[in-house]
Design a protein around this motif. Structure first.
Motif, PDB file in Angstrom:
ATOM      1  N   PHE A  91     -24.221 -14.966  13.602  1.00 25.62           N
ATOM      2  CA  PHE A  91     -23.211 -13.930  13.808  1.00 25.62           C
ATOM      3  C   PHE A  91     -23.802 -12.526  13.646  1.00 25.62           C
ATOM      4  O   PHE A  91     -23.305 -11.575  14.242  1.00 25.62           O
ATOM      5  CB  PHE A  91     -22.049 -14.132  12.827  1.00 25.62           C
ATOM      6  CG  PHE A  91     -20.866 -13.251  13.107  1.00 25.62           C
ATOM      7  CD1 PHE A  91     -20.118 -13.406  14.256  1.00 25.62           C
ATOM      8  CD2 PHE A  91     -20.494 -12.250  12.213  1.00 25.62           C
ATOM      9  CE1 PHE A  91     -19.024 -12.591  14.519  1.00 25.62           C
ATOM     10  CE2 PHE A  91     -19.412 -11.431  12.478  1.00 25.62           C
ATOM     11  CZ  PHE A  91     -18.667 -11.610  13.635  1.00 25.62           C
ATOM     12  N   ILE A  94     -24.922 -11.383  16.939  1.00 26.62           N
ATOM     13  CA  ILE A  94     -23.782 -11.015  17.774  1.00 26.62           C
ATOM     14  C   ILE A  94     -23.336  -9.589  17.480  1.00 26.62           C
ATOM     15  O   ILE A  94     -22.996  -8.820  18.388  1.00 26.62           O
ATOM     16  CB  ILE A  94     -22.622 -12.013  17.556  1.00 26.62           C
ATOM     17  CG1 ILE A  94     -22.944 -13.359  18.231  1.00 26.62           C
ATOM     18  CG2 ILE A  94     -21.301 -11.464  18.080  1.00 26.62           C
ATOM     19  CD1 ILE A  94     -21.904 -14.431  18.013  1.00 26.62           C
ATOM     20  N   LEU A  95     -23.356  -9.213  16.207  1.00 26.87           N
ATOM     21  CA  LEU A  95     -22.859  -7.897  15.814  1.00 26.87           C
ATOM     22  C   LEU A  95     -23.707  -6.742  16.353  1.00 26.87           C
ATOM     23  O   LEU A  95     -23.192  -5.631  16.541  1.00 26.87           O
ATOM     24  CB  LEU A  95     -22.776  -7.804  14.282  1.00 26.87           C
ATOM     25  CG  LEU A  95     -21.683  -8.649  13.620  1.00 26.87           C
ATOM     26  CD1 LEU A  95     -21.803  -8.562  12.101  1.00 26.87           C
ATOM     27  CD2 LEU A  95     -20.299  -8.202  14.066  1.00 26.87           C
ATOM     28  N   SER A 100     -18.459  -7.172  23.281  1.00 23.36           N
ATOM     29  CA  SER A 100     -17.362  -7.538  22.379  1.00 23.36           C
ATOM     30  C   SER A 100     -17.720  -8.799  21.590  1.00 23.36           C
ATOM     31  O   SER A 100     -18.277  -9.751  22.141  1.00 23.36           O
ATOM     32  CB  SER A 100     -16.094  -7.782  23.192  1.00 23.36           C
ATOM     33  OG  SER A 100     -15.138  -8.498  22.453  1.00 23.36           O
ATOM     34  N   VAL A 101     -17.401  -8.798  20.300  1.00 18.96           N
ATOM     35  CA  VAL A 101     -17.662  -9.956  19.443  1.00 18.96           C
ATOM     36  C   VAL A 101     -16.884 -11.171  19.954  1.00 18.96           C
ATOM     37  O   VAL A 101     -17.433 -12.285  20.057  1.00 18.96           O
ATOM     38  CB  VAL A 101     -17.280  -9.648  17.984  1.00 18.96           C
ATOM     39  CG1 VAL A 101     -17.303 -10.924  17.135  1.00 18.96           C
ATOM     40  CG2 VAL A 101     -18.229  -8.618  17.405  1.00 18.96           C
ATOM     41  N   GLN A 104     -18.556 -12.624  22.999  1.00 21.17           N
ATOM     42  CA  GLN A 104     -19.813 -13.320  22.723  1.00 21.17           C
ATOM     43  C   GLN A 104     -19.578 -14.684  22.078  1.00 21.17           C
ATOM     44  O   GLN A 104     -20.262 -15.661  22.420  1.00 21.17           O
ATOM     45  CB  GLN A 104     -20.690 -12.460  21.814  1.00 21.17           C
ATOM     46  CG  GLN A 104     -21.239 -11.220  22.488  1.00 21.17           C
ATOM     47  CD  GLN A 104     -22.216 -10.489  21.599  1.00 21.17           C
ATOM     48  OE1 GLN A 104     -23.313 -10.982  21.323  1.00 21.17           O
ATOM     49  NE2 GLN A 104     -21.828  -9.314  21.136  1.00 21.17           N
ATOM     50  N   ARG A 245     -10.131  -9.825  13.405  1.00 22.07           N
ATOM     51  CA  ARG A 245     -10.698  -8.492  13.245  1.00 22.07           C
ATOM     52  C   ARG A 245     -10.716  -8.074  11.771  1.00 22.07           C
ATOM     53  O   ARG A 245     -11.660  -7.432  11.307  1.00 22.07           O
ATOM     54  CB  ARG A 245      -9.880  -7.482  14.057  1.00 22.07           C
ATOM     55  CG  ARG A 245      -9.845  -7.756  15.545  1.00 22.07           C
ATOM     56  CD  ARG A 245     -11.172  -7.539  16.220  1.00 22.07           C
ATOM     57  NE  ARG A 245     -11.586  -6.158  16.207  1.00 22.07           N
ATOM     58  CZ  ARG A 245     -12.719  -5.716  16.728  1.00 22.07           C
ATOM     59  NH1 ARG A 245     -13.551  -6.583  17.311  1.00 22.07           N
ATOM     60  NH2 ARG A 245     -13.039  -4.443  16.675  1.00 22.07           N
ATOM     61  N   GLN A 248     -13.590  -9.899  10.231  1.00 21.64           N
ATOM     62  CA  GLN A 248     -14.859  -9.329  10.705  1.00 21.64           C
ATOM     63  C   GLN A 248     -15.230  -8.079   9.919  1.00 21.64           C
ATOM     64  O   GLN A 248     -16.399  -7.857   9.587  1.00 21.64           O
ATOM     65  CB  GLN A 248     -14.742  -9.017  12.203  1.00 21.64           C
ATOM     66  CG  GLN A 248     -16.030  -8.427  12.802  1.00 21.64           C
ATOM     67  CD  GLN A 248     -15.823  -8.011  14.242  1.00 21.64           C
ATOM     68  OE1 GLN A 248     -14.986  -8.571  14.974  1.00 21.64           O
ATOM     69  NE2 GLN A 248     -16.582  -7.007  14.679  1.00 21.64           N
TER      70      GLN A 248
END
Length: 256
Positions: A91, A94-95, A100-101, A104, A245, A248
């Motif tokens: 992850f 990905i960030l 966009s998370v 992905q 979100r 996250q």
């Protein structure tokens, strides 16, 4: 959309590299769903119908939930495997990417072997369709039920991934919303009692994509509002996305 199409093609080519393995995995998924179908068949052979619904009506409700679940799982598999991304540091990668998370994670896994479940749902549809009055309105309602149902199951996978931000490991009880909903969806949700029906209407809106439009399709309700209740189930996507979100923002890197 072009980028997602590339991911789609990449995953398909990757899984088809081992065609025999892919075939047996897909066939295994078909057999697992078939065992549920057998249990329904034995039940209906014994009692003829359940909760005032006929064999064809029950099969229709099961086919809708089964097809919606399979489509949601095919495309939402990345969220189902989200604990692995958290655990191995995937992850973090990905960030730092300029995409966009959500996109992905969505594109990270597409499980085509779940097509075996979808095929069975289509076969059940083929069995029950002759007993349904296929007016343009009814066709629209069926498409709406499957489409909105798929998005609802997808939202369950997003919710499962969001919980992982706080637990690090996936919580098995969350599968009550995915596999559990699929299993219980083999019967119209009203047969489980009024309390369960209210819960599946106002909290986890599965009844909006199965039970209420089914009443319209079978002529038990003539109010068109029952036909479009699947649309209201999409509101469940909003809190699921917001919770993801929220998780996250509180994510802490594994450091790997």
């Amino acid at each position: 959309m072009k980028l997602y199409a590339k991911y789609f093609s990449m995953h398909l080519k990757s899984q088809m590299q081992y065609k025999v393995s892919f075939f047996f995995t897909t066939f295994g998924q078909f057999l697992m769903a078939f065992s549920t179908l057998l249990s329904i068949t034995f039940l209906l052979d014994r009692f003829g119908g359940v909760g005032g619904f006929s064999r064809e009506e029950i099969m229709l409700s099961f086919a809708i939930i089964l097809l919606a679940y399979s489509v949601g799982e095919i495309f939402g598999r990345g969220f189902d495997r989200f604990p692995i991304l958290i655990g191995n540091g995937g992850f973090d990668r990905i960030l730092v990417r300029p995409r966009s998370v959500i996109f992905q994670v969505l594109a990270s896994q597409i499980n085509f072997s779940r097509v075996g479940v979808a095929v069975q749902a289509v076969l059940i549809f083929a069995y029950v369709i002759p007993g349904i009055d296929l007016t343009p309105t009814n066709i629209f309602v069926i498409v709406l039920m499957v489409t909105c149902g798929s998005l609802l199951f997808f939202s369950f996978f997003v919710l499962y991934a969001a919980v992982t931000f706080f637990t690090l490991e996936g919580l098995e009880f969350m599968h009550l919303l995915t596999s559990g909903a699929r299993e219980h969806g083999r019967l119209p949700y009203s047969v489980y009692g009024e309390g369960v029906l209210k819960f599946l209407t106002f909290v986890v809106p599965l009844a909006l994509v199965q039970y209420y439009p089914l009443l319209y399709l079978t002529g038990r309700e003539e109010n068109f509002f029952f036909a479009i209740t699947p649309v209201f189930s999409l509101l469940f996507l909003i809190p699921c996305h917001a919770f993801f979100r929220f998780g996250q923002k509180r994510y802490k890197s594994t450091g790997s």
